[in-house]
Design a protein around this motif. Structure first.
Motif, PDB file in Angstrom:
ATOM      1  N   THR A 122       0.800  -1.236   0.000  1.00  0.00           N
ATOM      2  CA  THR A 122       0.000   0.000   0.000  1.00  0.00           C
ATOM      3  C   THR A 122       0.828   1.279   0.000  1.00  0.00           C
ATOM      4  OG1 THR A 122      -0.166  -0.098   2.430  1.00  0.00           O
ATOM      5  CG2 THR A 122      -1.943  -1.122   1.154  1.00  0.00           C
ATOM      6  N   GLN A 182       2.021   3.513  -5.610  1.00  0.00           N
ATOM      7  CA  GLN A 182       0.867   3.932  -4.808  1.00  0.00           C
ATOM      8  C   GLN A 182       1.110   5.293  -4.156  1.00  0.00           C
ATOM      9  OE1 GLN A 182      -2.107   1.852  -3.962  1.00  0.00           O
ATOM     10  NE2 GLN A 182      -1.470   0.796  -5.820  1.00  0.00           N
ATOM     11  N   SER A 193      -0.082  10.375  -1.400  1.00  0.00           N
ATOM     12  CA  SER A 193      -0.658   9.210  -2.067  1.00  0.00           C
ATOM     13  C   SER A 193      -1.350   9.579  -3.373  1.00  0.00           C
ATOM     14  CB  SER A 193      -1.646   8.505  -1.138  1.00  0.00           C
ATOM     15  OG  SER A 193      -2.646   9.402  -0.695  1.00  0.00           O
ATOM     16  N   SER A 240      -4.761   5.269  -5.275  1.00  0.00           N
ATOM     17  CA  SER A 240      -4.042   4.341  -4.405  1.00  0.00           C
ATOM     18  C   SER A 240      -4.967   3.681  -3.393  1.00  0.00           C
ATOM     19  CB  SER A 240      -2.911   5.070  -3.665  1.00  0.00           C
ATOM     20  OG  SER A 240      -3.448   6.058  -2.785  1.00  0.00           O
ATOM     21  N   TYR A 241      -4.577   2.486  -2.954  1.00  0.00           N
ATOM     22  CA  TYR A 241      -5.359   1.779  -1.933  1.00  0.00           C
ATOM     23  C   TYR A 241      -5.479   2.615  -0.666  1.00  0.00           C
ATOM     24  CZ  TYR A 241      -4.121  -2.281  -4.859  1.00  0.00           C
ATOM     25  OH  TYR A 241      -3.929  -3.157  -5.905  1.00  0.00           O
ATOM     26  N   ILE A 242      -4.375   3.229  -0.233  1.00  0.00           N
ATOM     27  CA  ILE A 242      -4.384   3.948   1.035  1.00  0.00           C
ATOM     28  C   ILE A 242      -5.284   5.179   0.971  1.00  0.00           C
ATOM     29  CG2 ILE A 242      -2.276   5.218   0.461  1.00  0.00           C
ATOM     30  CD1 ILE A 242      -3.343   4.112   3.987  1.00  0.00           C
ATOM     31  N   THR A 265      -2.100   4.147   8.031  1.00  0.00           N
ATOM     32  CA  THR A 265      -1.213   3.167   7.407  1.00  0.00           C
ATOM     33  C   THR A 265      -1.209   1.852   8.176  1.00  0.00           C
ATOM     34  OG1 THR A 265       0.785   3.896   8.590  1.00  0.00           O
ATOM     35  CG2 THR A 265       0.256   5.010   6.511  1.00  0.00           C
ATOM     36  N   ILE A 284      -4.801   0.130   7.560  1.00  0.00           N
ATOM     37  CA  ILE A 284      -4.958  -0.613   6.313  1.00  0.00           C
ATOM     38  C   ILE A 284      -4.113  -1.884   6.336  1.00  0.00           C
ATOM     39  CG2 ILE A 284      -3.145   0.554   4.963  1.00  0.00           C
ATOM     40  CD1 ILE A 284      -5.077   0.475   2.567  1.00  0.00           C
ATOM     41  N   TRP A 304      -5.755  -5.461   6.014  1.00  0.00           N
ATOM     42  CA  TRP A 304      -5.240  -6.350   4.974  1.00  0.00           C
ATOM     43  C   TRP A 304      -4.915  -7.724   5.552  1.00  0.00           C
ATOM     44  CZ3 TRP A 304      -3.926  -8.078   0.283  1.00  0.00           C
ATOM     45  CH2 TRP A 304      -2.823  -8.911   0.160  1.00  0.00           C
ATOM     46  N   PHE A 336     -11.071  -4.722   0.505  1.00  0.00           N
ATOM     47  CA  PHE A 336     -10.072  -5.340  -0.363  1.00  0.00           C
ATOM     48  C   PHE A 336     -10.697  -6.249  -1.420  1.00  0.00           C
ATOM     49  CE2 PHE A 336      -7.988  -4.317   3.640  1.00  0.00           C
ATOM     50  CZ  PHE A 336      -6.877  -3.625   3.198  1.00  0.00           C
TER      51      PHE A 336
END
Length: 335
Positions: free
Chosen positions: A192, A197, A230, A234-236, A283, A286, A290, A312
């Motif tokens: 991430t 990302q 980011s 991005s996922y984050i 951070t 996530i 995950w 996810f």
């Protein structure tokens, strides 16, 4: 963090799973329903696109439910130590160019010299994570600060801060249960926070003072992770804008090292986090979510914590990656 009453059983189970990953397998070692990975030398279960591996009353689903039920909480360290025993460059699956670090006792001398143990720790990681997802890792470090404390961490590589160094505590790594959680968690950070990302910000990384750093952070229009600003895709950032807007301002008043205040924050919003450590910052949130996504069945609840795990499932590439990781674990469990 509380320990599971099933701790001894799952340590044994996970030890067996990871032990099966130590030596490379051959194609003939795979079962008919498994796929052989010639790069990593492992077999893994080939799940179908329609989630048939996790359909009701399959051997895989029964295994996953039993496996997840016996996992206890992830124990995380507070900060990285100031030194490592030895640092390696990573070249594919191999560890190269060992560089000795600090050692302050005969015991640490022995730990530093135990190259077989270092390789085994690295192979446990390569057995879990496919090679195509390890391209951002430039180095592997072995350290120790005694029992517990900091279990592992990732950090930008000094020679190339767009890539990462994975570090594991050689003493804590003997706890197979925590190591499994830790490897998935730390890989979650690389997944991430990698340069695609969160593009590396040279100004923030080399900022001469806190004022310069804060100016760069304030200029970010998405979410500033500490490594950089980011990307909008991005996922984050997608995770942050969905789950953190209502609590971000309150969290901003908590000092990063104020453990008591962070735990109070977690207790206030306990239904929003999969663990108390997840409340540290987005951070860690996530990365913990995950880890839950990978190692547990899909949750059906409506809490925000459950929604974070289901987040996810919106990304086919992450669903496929989860299948491969679990498929590697399950394939070894059957041997």
């Amino acid at each position: 963090h509380p320990r599971s009453i099933f701790r001894a059983a799952i340590v044994l189970l996970t030890s067996l799973l990871l032990a099966g990953c130590m030596g490379p397998l051959l194609p003939e070692d795979c079962f008919e329903d498994e796929v052989y990975d010639p790069v990593d030398g492992v077999c893994y279960l080939a799940c179908e696109v329609d989630d048939s591996c996790e359909a009701a009353d399959t051997a895989f689903q029964r295994w996953l439910e039993a496996f997840a039920a016996n996992l206890s909480g992830f124990i995380a360290g507070e900060e990285a130590p100031e030194y490592v025993l030895i640092r390696y460059d990573v070249a594919g699956n191999r560890l190269t160019n060992p560089e000795l670090g600090e050692s302050y006792s005969r015991r640490e001398d022995r730990l530093q010299a135990d190259r077989a143990a270092h390789l085994e720790m690295w192979q446990e990681f390569t057995a879990l994570i496919p090679a195509s997802y390890r391209q951002d890792i430039a180095g592997f470090s072995v350290f120790t600060d005694g029992v517990e404390g900091t279990f592992a961490y990732v950090e930008p590589d000094e020679a190339d801060p767009t890539r990462w160094v994975l570090a594991l505590d050689i003493i804590d790594a003997r706890d197979a249960e925590e190591q499994l959680h830790t490897l998935i968690h730390e890989f979650g950070h690389i997944l991430t926070l990698n340069d695609r990302q969160v593009p590396f910000d040279e100004g923030a990384y080399y900022a001469e003072d806190d004022f310069e750093y804060q100016e760069i952070a304030a200029a970010c229009r998405t979410y500033f992770t500490g490594e950089g600003c980011s990307e909008a895709h991005s996922y984050i950032y997608l995770f942050y804008v969905r789950f953190w807007p209502e609590i971000a301002d309150e969290h901003a008043f908590i000092a990063p090292d104020d453990e008591e205040a962070l735990y109070d924050f977690y207790e206030q919003y306990a239904d929003q986090f999969v663990s108390d450590y997840a409340a540290t910052d987005p951070t860690e949130d996530i990365a913990e979510s995950w880890t839950q996504f990978v190692l547990h069945p899909k949750p059906a609840g409506m809490t925000i914590a459950d929604q974070k795990v289901r987040f996810f499932y919106e990304f086919p590439e992450l669903v496929e990656l989860r299948r491969q990781i679990l498929g590697r674990l399950y394939a070894d469990a059957r041997r």
